[in-house]
Design an enzyme around this catalytic site. Structure first.
Site, short mmCIF file in Angstrom:
data_model
loop_
_atom_site.label_atom_id
_atom_site.label_comp_id
_atom_site.label_asym_id
_atom_site.label_seq_id
_atom_site.Cartn_x
_atom_site.Cartn_y
_atom_site.Cartn_z
N ILE A 66 0.85 -1.19 0.00
CA ILE A 66 0.00 0.00 0.00
C ILE A 66 0.88 1.23 0.00
CG2 ILE A 66 -1.79 1.27 1.25
CD1 ILE A 66 -2.32 -1.51 2.73
N CYS A 67 0.66 2.10 -0.96
CA CYS A 67 1.38 3.38 -1.02
C CYS A 67 0.51 4.42 -0.32
CB CYS A 67 1.64 3.77 -2.47
SG CYS A 67 2.51 5.33 -2.66
#
Length: 153
Positions: free
Chosen positions: A92-93
Site C-alpha cells: 500500500i502506497c
C-alpha cells in the site's frame, strides 16, 4: 520486542477486545506482538461494496515510534483491492505508513484510514508502475521508498 512496544501493543489489543472494532473492520488474529490480521470492508455505496480484504500488520521493536509494515494479504484465494495506491502484491502506497507516520496513530486508525481510502476511490485501477514494482519489490513494504504525490484517490 521492547517493553515500550509490548506495552503499547498490549494496550491497543486490550482496547480492541473491550470496545470492538469500527463497522467493517474485524480482528482476525493477534496471538503475539509480531503480526496481527484484520478483515476490512467498505460499508455503504462504493466501488468495493460487498468486497472483503485481509490486512496484515507486522510490528518491529520500534513500534510505535516506527510504523508497522501493513499490506493486504495475497494468496490462498485472497487478493488485494484494485486501487491506484495498492499494488497487486498487497503493498500500500500511503503516506501515513511512511513519512507521515505518527506514534499517536493506532492500528485501528490505520485500518479506518485504509477503509476510507477505498471508500473514496473513483476508479478501480492499479498503480501505473504495478508490473515493474511487484517484480522488484521487497517482502517488507517498509523497505520501499514510495513517492507520495496523489492524495485524490
Amino acid at each position: 520486542m521492547t517493553s515500550i512496544s509490548a506495552r503499547r501493543l498490549g494496550k491497543e489489543l486490550t482496547e480492541i477486545k473491550a470496545e470492538g472494532c469500527p463497522v467493517g473492520i474485524n480482528l482476525v488474529k493477534a496471538d503475539d506482538f509480531a503480526t496481527w490480521w484484520f478483515t476490512i470492508e467498505v460499508m455503504g455505496e462504493s466501488l468495493y461494496q460487498g468486497e472483503k480484504y485481509t490486512l496484515q500488520f507486522r510490528f518491529d521493536s520500534n513500534y510505535p515510534i516506527s510504523s508497522p509494515a501493513v499490506q493486504f494479504v495475497v494468496g490462498d484465494g485472497k487478493v488485494s483491492p484494485v486501487h491506484p495506491h495498492v499494488y497487486s502484491n498487497g503493498h500500500i502506497c500511503a503516506s501515513i505508513l511512511g513519512n507521515e507516520w505518527s506514534p499517536v496513530l493506532s492500528v485501528i486508525a490505520v485500518c479506518v484510514t485504509i477503509q476510507s481510502m477505498l471508500a473514496s476511490c473513483k476508479k478501480k485501477e492499479r498503480p501505473t508502475d504495478n508490473d515493474r514494482y511487484i517484480r522488484f519489490a521487497p517482502d517488507n513494504p517498509k523497505k520501499t521508498r514510495f513517492h507520495y504525490d496523489d492524495d485524490t484517490v
